[in-house]
Motif scaffolding. Sequence first.
Motif, PDB file in Angstrom:
ATOM      1  N   LYS A  26      -0.581  11.628  -9.772  1.00 34.64           N
ATOM      2  CA  LYS A  26      -1.443  12.798  -9.631  1.00 34.64           C
ATOM      3  C   LYS A  26      -0.678  14.083  -9.949  1.00 34.64           C
ATOM      4  O   LYS A  26      -1.184  14.966 -10.658  1.00 34.64           O
ATOM      5  CB  LYS A  26      -2.008  12.845  -8.213  1.00 34.64           C
ATOM      6  N   PHE A  62       0.772   6.905  -6.601  1.00 30.75           N
ATOM      7  CA  PHE A  62      -0.391   7.747  -6.887  1.00 30.75           C
ATOM      8  C   PHE A  62      -0.094   9.223  -6.668  1.00 30.75           C
ATOM      9  O   PHE A  62      -0.602  10.076  -7.397  1.00 30.75           O
ATOM     10  CB  PHE A  62      -1.583   7.299  -6.042  1.00 30.75           C
ATOM     11  N   GLU A 101       0.818  -1.210   0.000  1.00 30.02           N
ATOM     12  CA  GLU A 101       0.000   0.000   0.000  1.00 30.02           C
ATOM     13  C   GLU A 101       0.853   1.261   0.000  1.00 30.02           C
ATOM     14  O   GLU A 101       0.516   2.245  -0.670  1.00 30.02           O
ATOM     15  CB  GLU A 101      -0.941  -0.001   1.209  1.00 30.02           C
ATOM     16  N   SER A 102       1.961   1.242   0.728  1.00 23.83           N
ATOM     17  CA  SER A 102       2.799   2.451   0.774  1.00 23.83           C
ATOM     18  C   SER A 102       3.413   2.735  -0.597  1.00 23.83           C
ATOM     19  O   SER A 102       3.487   3.900  -1.019  1.00 23.83           O
ATOM     20  CB  SER A 102       3.897   2.314   1.829  1.00 23.83           C
ATOM     21  N   ASP A 104     -10.423   2.539  -5.413  1.00 19.52           N
ATOM     22  CA  ASP A 104     -10.999   3.487  -4.457  1.00 19.52           C
ATOM     23  C   ASP A 104     -10.012   4.607  -4.128  1.00 19.52           C
ATOM     24  O   ASP A 104     -10.397   5.784  -4.023  1.00 19.52           O
ATOM     25  CB  ASP A 104     -11.427   2.770  -3.181  1.00 19.52           C
ATOM     26  N   LYS A 105      -8.737   4.242  -3.950  1.00 19.08           N
ATOM     27  CA  LYS A 105      -7.715   5.253  -3.657  1.00 19.08           C
ATOM     28  C   LYS A 105      -7.567   6.221  -4.827  1.00 19.08           C
ATOM     29  O   LYS A 105      -7.460   7.436  -4.636  1.00 19.08           O
ATOM     30  CB  LYS A 105      -6.365   4.574  -3.387  1.00 19.08           C
ATOM     31  N   ALA A 106      -7.540   5.662  -6.035  1.00 18.58           N
ATOM     32  CA  ALA A 106      -7.389   6.511  -7.212  1.00 18.58           C
ATOM     33  C   ALA A 106      -8.558   7.483  -7.338  1.00 18.58           C
ATOM     34  O   ALA A 106      -8.367   8.677  -7.597  1.00 18.58           O
ATOM     35  CB  ALA A 106      -7.268   5.643  -8.466  1.00 18.58           C
ATOM     36  N   ALA A 111     -10.515   8.555  -4.962  1.00 21.07           N
ATOM     37  CA  ALA A 111     -10.440   9.530  -3.869  1.00 21.07           C
ATOM     38  C   ALA A 111      -9.426  10.635  -4.162  1.00 21.07           C
ATOM     39  O   ALA A 111      -9.603  11.782  -3.726  1.00 21.07           O
ATOM     40  CB  ALA A 111     -10.088   8.820  -2.561  1.00 21.07           C
ATOM     41  N   MET A 112      -8.372  10.296  -4.912  1.00 20.01           N
ATOM     42  CA  MET A 112      -7.332  11.271  -5.243  1.00 20.01           C
ATOM     43  C   MET A 112      -7.627  12.018  -6.539  1.00 20.01           C
ATOM     44  O   MET A 112      -6.862  12.897  -6.941  1.00 20.01           O
ATOM     45  CB  MET A 112      -5.972  10.580  -5.344  1.00 20.01           C
ATOM     46  N   ASN A 171       0.655   4.147  -2.730  1.00 22.22           N
ATOM     47  CA  ASN A 171       0.389   5.532  -2.329  1.00 22.22           C
ATOM     48  C   ASN A 171       1.409   6.491  -2.941  1.00 22.22           C
ATOM     49  O   ASN A 171       1.044   7.556  -3.453  1.00 22.22           O
ATOM     50  CB  ASN A 171       0.416   5.665  -0.801  1.00 22.22           C
ATOM     51  N   TRP A 196      -9.764  -1.988  -4.030  1.00 24.13           N
ATOM     52  CA  TRP A 196      -9.253  -1.097  -2.982  1.00 24.13           C
ATOM     53  C   TRP A 196      -8.278  -0.079  -3.556  1.00 24.13           C
ATOM     54  O   TRP A 196      -8.205   1.056  -3.073  1.00 24.13           O
ATOM     55  CB  TRP A 196      -8.628  -1.884  -1.832  1.00 24.13           C
ATOM     56  N   VAL A 197      -7.573  -0.457  -4.621  1.00 21.95           N
ATOM     57  CA  VAL A 197      -6.660   0.485  -5.274  1.00 21.95           C
ATOM     58  C   VAL A 197      -7.460   1.486  -6.113  1.00 21.95           C
ATOM     59  O   VAL A 197      -7.146   2.678  -6.150  1.00 21.95           O
ATOM     60  CB  VAL A 197      -5.630  -0.274  -6.136  1.00 21.95           C
TER      61      VAL A 197
END
Length: 263
Positions: free
Chosen positions: A204, A200, A193-194, A233-235, A237-238, A197, A230-231
């Motif tokens: 971004k 991303f 995850e790190s 969702d992160k994208a 959100a960003m 992150n 889950w990945v």
Amino acid sequence: MRKDGHIHTPYCPHGTKDSFKEYVENAIFLGFDEISFTEHAPLPVGFLDPTPAKDSGMPANKIETYLHDIEMIKKEYCSQIKINSGLEVDFIEGYEEETREFLTIFGPNLDDAILSVHFLKHDNEYDCMDYSPQVFGEMVKKYGSVEAVYKKYYETVMKSVNADLGHYKPKRIGHITLVHKFQKKFPVLSSFESEINELFITIKRNGYELDYNGAGTAKPLCQEPYPPDWVVDKAIAMGIPLIYGSDAHQKKEMGQGRQFMKI
């Protein structure tokens, strides 16, 4: 608008011989408004393809004919569907200059493009990470663990995002979790995850987008899209754009995984 942004063609050395016309007709049947043909670009000059059949990229002497054929099919179907000329370009560590030179020549002819990592460099040798479970298993032995292969993969993806490949560098990062292709056989404990992150944040900052790739759902040892929910969702959100791609290597694979996806 329904778009399939990652489609291969009869020019793929390891794919089908389904014609451009067959792909386009199937896209229309499936309800797509826009498609991008993104054939594997010729590998960089001087790079030796480590796959047994040496068939990872389009032959260099075919690219102009490939682009011409897409222009013809664009004209034929211009009233029915938007068709983009594209390539899936390999980022290969150590061949950045050759890739930049290639894109400088052919980039002006492209409407769309994807930058992907398939090859990992270890002790000055390269492996095609997603070629087969057998090759992946050999890489695990060479690297020392499944986690070490994953770590190298994400490091290489980060290098691709940061690489100076010139004005025509692709802005979409291909199947960002492709290293998960054989996860049912080679499970990994870390989520990485790190690393994702950090990727991303850089994606971004550069204004890039992600290939939301359905091919993994059809792979028996993966059974999830690249990237998984889950990945995604992160994208989201960003605010990182995700473009669906079937990664079809034959017409019947178009739309694969689309029913499981969030976009």
